[in-house]
Write an enzyme that holds these catalytic residues in place. Structure first.
Site, PDB file in Angstrom:
ATOM      1  CG  ASN A  36      -2.083   0.969   1.073  1.00  0.00           C
ATOM      2  OD1 ASN A  36      -2.594   1.176  -0.035  1.00  0.00           O
ATOM      3  ND2 ASN A  36      -2.488   1.597   2.164  1.00  0.00           N
ATOM      4  CG  ASP A  59       4.737 -10.214   3.646  1.00  0.00           C
ATOM      5  OD1 ASP A  59       4.341 -10.202   4.827  1.00  0.00           O
ATOM      6  OD2 ASP A  59       3.984 -10.248   2.656  1.00  0.00           O
ATOM      7  CB  SER A 125      -6.919   1.837  15.960  1.00  0.00           C
ATOM      8  OG  SER A 125      -8.072   2.538  15.589  1.00  0.00           O
ATOM      9  CE1 TYR A 149      -6.878  -1.578  11.017  1.00  0.00           C
ATOM     10  CE2 TYR A 149      -8.632  -0.383  12.130  1.00  0.00           C
ATOM     11  CZ  TYR A 149      -7.312  -0.475  11.742  1.00  0.00           C
ATOM     12  OH  TYR A 149      -6.429   0.526  12.076  1.00  0.00           O
ATOM     13  CE  LYS A 153      -4.476  -1.610  13.883  1.00  0.00           C
ATOM     14  NZ  LYS A 153      -3.087  -1.741  13.429  1.00  0.00           N
TER      15      LYS A 153
HETATM   16  P1  NAD Z   1      -0.508   2.592   5.311  1.00  0.00           P
HETATM   17  O1  NAD Z   1      -1.279   1.554   4.552  1.00  0.00           O
HETATM   18  O2  NAD Z   1      -0.211   3.878   4.636  1.00  0.00           O
HETATM   19  O3  NAD Z   1       0.866   1.957   5.847  1.00  0.00           O
HETATM   20  C1  NAD Z   1       1.004   0.594   6.149  1.00  0.00           C
HETATM   21  C2  NAD Z   1       2.264   0.094   5.448  1.00  0.00           C
HETATM   22  O4  NAD Z   1       2.460  -1.278   5.772  1.00  0.00           O
HETATM   23  C3  NAD Z   1       2.162   0.186   3.915  1.00  0.00           C
HETATM   24  O5  NAD Z   1       3.311   0.840   3.407  1.00  0.00           O
HETATM   25  C4  NAD Z   1       2.118  -1.272   3.444  1.00  0.00           C
HETATM   26  O6  NAD Z   1       2.750  -1.453   2.200  1.00  0.00           O
HETATM   27  C5  NAD Z   1       2.842  -1.974   4.584  1.00  0.00           C
HETATM   28  N1  NAD Z   1       2.452  -3.378   4.803  1.00  0.00           N
HETATM   29  C6  NAD Z   1       1.214  -3.915   4.910  1.00  0.00           C
HETATM   30  N2  NAD Z   1       1.303  -5.243   5.134  1.00  0.00           N
HETATM   31  C7  NAD Z   1       2.624  -5.554   5.197  1.00  0.00           C
HETATM   32  C8  NAD Z   1       3.354  -6.745   5.401  1.00  0.00           C
HETATM   33  N3  NAD Z   1       2.745  -7.915   5.584  1.00  0.00           N
HETATM   34  N4  NAD Z   1       4.701  -6.690   5.404  1.00  0.00           N
HETATM   35  C9  NAD Z   1       5.351  -5.518   5.200  1.00  0.00           C
HETATM   36  N5  NAD Z   1       4.719  -4.361   4.976  1.00  0.00           N
HETATM   37  C10 NAD Z   1       3.370  -4.373   4.986  1.00  0.00           C
HETATM   38  O7  NAD Z   1      -1.318   2.851   6.677  1.00  0.00           O
HETATM   39  P2  NAD Z   1      -1.112   3.982   7.776  1.00  0.00           P
HETATM   40  O8  NAD Z   1      -2.289   4.876   7.738  1.00  0.00           O
HETATM   41  O9  NAD Z   1       0.246   4.535   7.735  1.00  0.00           O
HETATM   42  O10 NAD Z   1      -1.281   3.079   9.081  1.00  0.00           O
HETATM   43  C11 NAD Z   1      -0.183   2.464   9.721  1.00  0.00           C
HETATM   44  C12 NAD Z   1      -0.676   1.648  10.897  1.00  0.00           C
HETATM   45  O11 NAD Z   1      -1.438   2.470  11.769  1.00  0.00           O
HETATM   46  C13 NAD Z   1      -1.584   0.483  10.506  1.00  0.00           C
HETATM   47  O12 NAD Z   1      -1.291  -0.612  11.340  1.00  0.00           O
HETATM   48  C14 NAD Z   1      -2.978   1.009  10.811  1.00  0.00           C
HETATM   49  O13 NAD Z   1      -3.880  -0.024  11.108  1.00  0.00           O
HETATM   50  C15 NAD Z   1      -2.705   1.886  12.020  1.00  0.00           C
HETATM   51  N6  NAD Z   1      -3.715   2.938  12.193  1.00  0.00           N
HETATM   52  C16 NAD Z   1      -3.948   3.820  11.172  1.00  0.00           C
HETATM   53  C17 NAD Z   1      -4.927   4.803  11.330  1.00  0.00           C
HETATM   54  C18 NAD Z   1      -5.228   5.781  10.220  1.00  0.00           C
HETATM   55  O14 NAD Z   1      -6.247   6.478  10.296  1.00  0.00           O
HETATM   56  N7  NAD Z   1      -4.399   5.904   9.199  1.00  0.00           N
HETATM   57  C19 NAD Z   1      -5.644   4.885  12.533  1.00  0.00           C
HETATM   58  C20 NAD Z   1      -5.368   3.975  13.543  1.00  0.00           C
HETATM   59  C21 NAD Z   1      -4.382   3.002  13.371  1.00  0.00           C
HETATM   60  C1  UD1 Z   2     -12.492   4.977  10.525  1.00  0.00           C
HETATM   61  C2  UD1 Z   2     -12.734   3.542  10.953  1.00  0.00           C
HETATM   62  C3  UD1 Z   2     -11.817   3.222  12.117  1.00  0.00           C
HETATM   63  C4  UD1 Z   2     -10.351   3.434  11.706  1.00  0.00           C
HETATM   64  C5  UD1 Z   2     -10.208   4.889  11.214  1.00  0.00           C
HETATM   65  C6  UD1 Z   2      -8.841   5.148  10.693  1.00  0.00           C
HETATM   66  C7  UD1 Z   2     -15.043   2.955  10.381  1.00  0.00           C
HETATM   67  C8  UD1 Z   2     -16.407   2.687  10.928  1.00  0.00           C
HETATM   68  N1  UD1 Z   2     -14.126   3.349  11.314  1.00  0.00           N
HETATM   69  O1  UD1 Z   2     -12.737   5.831  11.643  1.00  0.00           O
HETATM   70  O2  UD1 Z   2     -11.975   1.874  12.522  1.00  0.00           O
HETATM   71  O3  UD1 Z   2      -9.483   3.212  12.800  1.00  0.00           O
HETATM   72  O4  UD1 Z   2     -11.154   5.134  10.158  1.00  0.00           O
HETATM   73  O5  UD1 Z   2      -8.583   4.465   9.518  1.00  0.00           O
HETATM   74  O6  UD1 Z   2     -14.786   2.805   9.204  1.00  0.00           O
HETATM   75  N2  UD1 Z   2     -17.521  10.732   7.094  1.00  0.00           N
HETATM   76  C9  UD1 Z   2     -18.410  11.329   6.224  1.00  0.00           C
HETATM   77  N3  UD1 Z   2     -18.231  11.150   4.878  1.00  0.00           N
HETATM   78  C10 UD1 Z   2     -17.206  10.409   4.359  1.00  0.00           C
HETATM   79  C11 UD1 Z   2     -16.291   9.797   5.251  1.00  0.00           C
HETATM   80  C12 UD1 Z   2     -16.491   9.979   6.610  1.00  0.00           C
HETATM   81  O7  UD1 Z   2     -19.343  12.015   6.655  1.00  0.00           O
HETATM   82  O8  UD1 Z   2     -17.117  10.276   3.127  1.00  0.00           O
HETATM   83  C13 UD1 Z   2     -17.675  10.958   8.546  1.00  0.00           C
HETATM   84  C14 UD1 Z   2     -17.842   9.706   9.392  1.00  0.00           C
HETATM   85  O9  UD1 Z   2     -19.185   9.360   9.518  1.00  0.00           O
HETATM   86  C15 UD1 Z   2     -17.203  10.136  10.723  1.00  0.00           C
HETATM   87  C16 UD1 Z   2     -16.108  11.120  10.295  1.00  0.00           C
HETATM   88  O10 UD1 Z   2     -16.484  11.560   8.986  1.00  0.00           O
HETATM   89  O11 UD1 Z   2     -18.135  10.829  11.509  1.00  0.00           O
HETATM   90  C17 UD1 Z   2     -14.708  10.498  10.236  1.00  0.00           C
HETATM   91  O12 UD1 Z   2     -14.752   9.332   9.429  1.00  0.00           O
HETATM   92  P1  UD1 Z   2     -13.406   8.527   9.032  1.00  0.00           P
HETATM   93  O13 UD1 Z   2     -12.409   9.479   8.496  1.00  0.00           O
HETATM   94  O14 UD1 Z   2     -13.833   7.392   8.141  1.00  0.00           O
HETATM   95  O15 UD1 Z   2     -12.870   8.000  10.410  1.00  0.00           O
HETATM   96  P2  UD1 Z   2     -13.598   7.110  11.544  1.00  0.00           P
HETATM   97  O16 UD1 Z   2     -14.972   6.713  11.130  1.00  0.00           O
HETATM   98  O17 UD1 Z   2     -13.464   7.825  12.823  1.00  0.00           O
END
Ligand code: NAD
Ligand code: UD1
Length: 337
Positions: A36, A59, A125, A149, A153
């Site tokens: 990704n 990986d 998360s 998902y 976590k």
């Molecule tokens: P992202 O997808 O941009 O980054 C994840 C990276 O991990 C990618 O570069 C992907 O190529 C790599 N990857 C996936 N599977 C792999 C594997 N098996 N081996 C090696 N590399 C692998 O996502 P992000 O937004 O940077 O999120 C990073 C972490 O934070 C994730 O674990 C995600 O669940 C967690 N997280 C993200 C959010 C968010 O809103 N972005 C919120 C809460 C938690």
């Molecule tokens: C979502 C995930 C959560 C994950 C997080 C980060 C769900 C139910 N939850 O959180 O598990 O950890 O992303 O990846 O998917 N919204 C709109 N229009 C849109 C998109 C979102 O109105 O097109 C609203 C949603 O209803 C929410 C807020 O915007 O109220 C934020 O949404 P989003 O960015 O998807 O984050 P979470 O729902 O908090």
């Protein structure tokens, strides 16, 4: 200071964290399978930090790949981002999520154990607070999940707790992120999702740049001041700095800690749209649509434990987050290539 293995370091949060780790004086090894993300991110990290990064395309589910990294580099600690993160996809393909996120974490931990590496910071998360707690969320609240998902976590946190019980020298910090948005100030790093974004700010960014027509606001009948969902949005650079603090902490302390990384403040969907309109100087077309299944009304952190334990707090407000997101979007019309 030490060599840090960053799994998933080419991704959105991982890349920003590499920059902050390098700035703080750590050496960085990235292990990413690029499922990704793009390899070009690595050069961008190096450009911003002015320091080299060791990149290993591999990986975490592959024991051989993990073995190669740990035997090639003397790793002092791991920041573990690698995993899949799309909630909807996890409902459709649960085994793929359990295999990659949980299986990969176990394989990584086994390699750490074998090579006597006993410090890990993990991307958890706010999703672990489930549907039954009330914001502000504190780390001692019971955890639960409503989709595969979220279960990954909850489960990986439990695995880390169990490893710490089995080995009194082990140190694990699970960082519970709230809603990371924004981008690096340079415009070189940011969020670049494939296809139609699921999350709010990436979707707004595509509307602002003319790639999508209209934002759907998922419900305006929640019990919130303007009826739309409230979330704790946090600038990805603030979040990245939180990881440096967590690594510093893990270097000096043992045992398991779960720590929220949020601002402690909530913004509604309409407030985020307004801030983005200010940042990009255009109106964002929007329409109210039905609620999205699984969404809750309000989510925000009690951010006091991170301040107490790490001396960390988030600095950027929602306007700055939207300005930096728009700057990245403008400068990278085709994403990171
Ligand atoms: P992202 O997808 O941009 O980054 C994840 C990276 O991990 C990618 O570069 C992907 O190529 C790599 N990857 C996936 N599977 C792999 C594997 N098996 N081996 C090696 N590399 C692998 O996502 P992000 O937004 O940077 O999120 C990073 C972490 O934070 C994730 O674990 C995600 O669940 C967690 N997280 C993200 C959010 C968010 O809103 N972005 C919120 C809460 C938690
Ligand atoms: C979502 C995930 C959560 C994950 C997080 C980060 C769900 C139910 N939850 O959180 O598990 O950890 O992303 O990846 O998917 N919204 C709109 N229009 C849109 C998109 C979102 O109105 O097109 C609203 C949603 O209803 C929410 C807020 O915007 O109220 C934020 O949404 P989003 O960015 O998807 O984050 P979470 O729902 O908090």
């Amino acid at each position: 200071m030490g060599k840090i293995l960053v799994t998933g370091g080419a991704g959105f949060i991982g890349s920003h964290t590499c920059v902050e780790l390098l700035d703080a004086g750590y050496e960085v090894v990235v292990m990413d399978n690029l499922s990704n993300s793009k390899e070009a991110v690595i050069q961008r990290i190096e450009k911003i930090a002015g320091k080299p990064v060791d990149f290993f395309k591999g990986d975490i589910c592959c024991a051989e790949d993990c073995e190669t990294v740990f035997s090639q580099f003397a790793i002092d600690a791991v920041v573990h981002f690698a995993g899949y993160k799309a909630v909807g996809e996890s409902v459709e393909k649960p085994l793929m999520y359990y295999n990659n996120n949980i299986g990969g974490s176990v394989t990584l931990l086994e390699a750490m154990q074998k090579h006597n590496c006993k410090r890990i910071v993990f991307s958890s998360s706010a999703t672990v607070y489930g549907m039954n707690n009330e914001a502000p969320y504190t780390e001692d609240m019971p955890t639960s999940a409503t989709n595969p998902y979220g279960y990954t976590k909850v489960m990986i946190e439990q695995i880390l707790r169990d490893v710490c019980v089995s080995d009194g020298d082990f140190s694990a910090v699970a960082l519970r992120y709230f809603n990371p948005i924004g981008a690096h100030k340079s415009g070189l790093l940011g969020e670049d999702p494939n296809g139609i974004p699921n999350n709010l700010v990436p979707y707004i960014a595509k509307v602002a740049s003319g790639k999508l027509e209209c934002l759907g606001v998922f419900g305006d009948d929640y019990d919130t001041p303007d009826g739309t969902g409230v979330r704790d949005y946090i600038h990805v650079t603030d979040l990245a700095k939180g990881h440096v603090c967590a690594i510093d902490y893990a270097m000096k302390n043992k045992g398991f800690e779960a720590v929220n990384l949020g601002t402690g403040n909530g913004s509604s969907v309409l407030q985020v749209v307004e801030a983005y309109e200010k940042a990009c100087g255009k109106a964002i077309p929007k329409k109210i649509t039905p609620r999205r299944a699984g969404d809750i009304a309000v989510s925000y952190a009690d951010a006091s434990k991170a301040l107490e334990l790490f001396g960390w707090s988030a600095k950027a407000d929602i306007n700055e987050m939207c300005e930096d997101s728009w700057n990245f979007t403008k400068l990278n019309p085709a994403g990171i290539i």
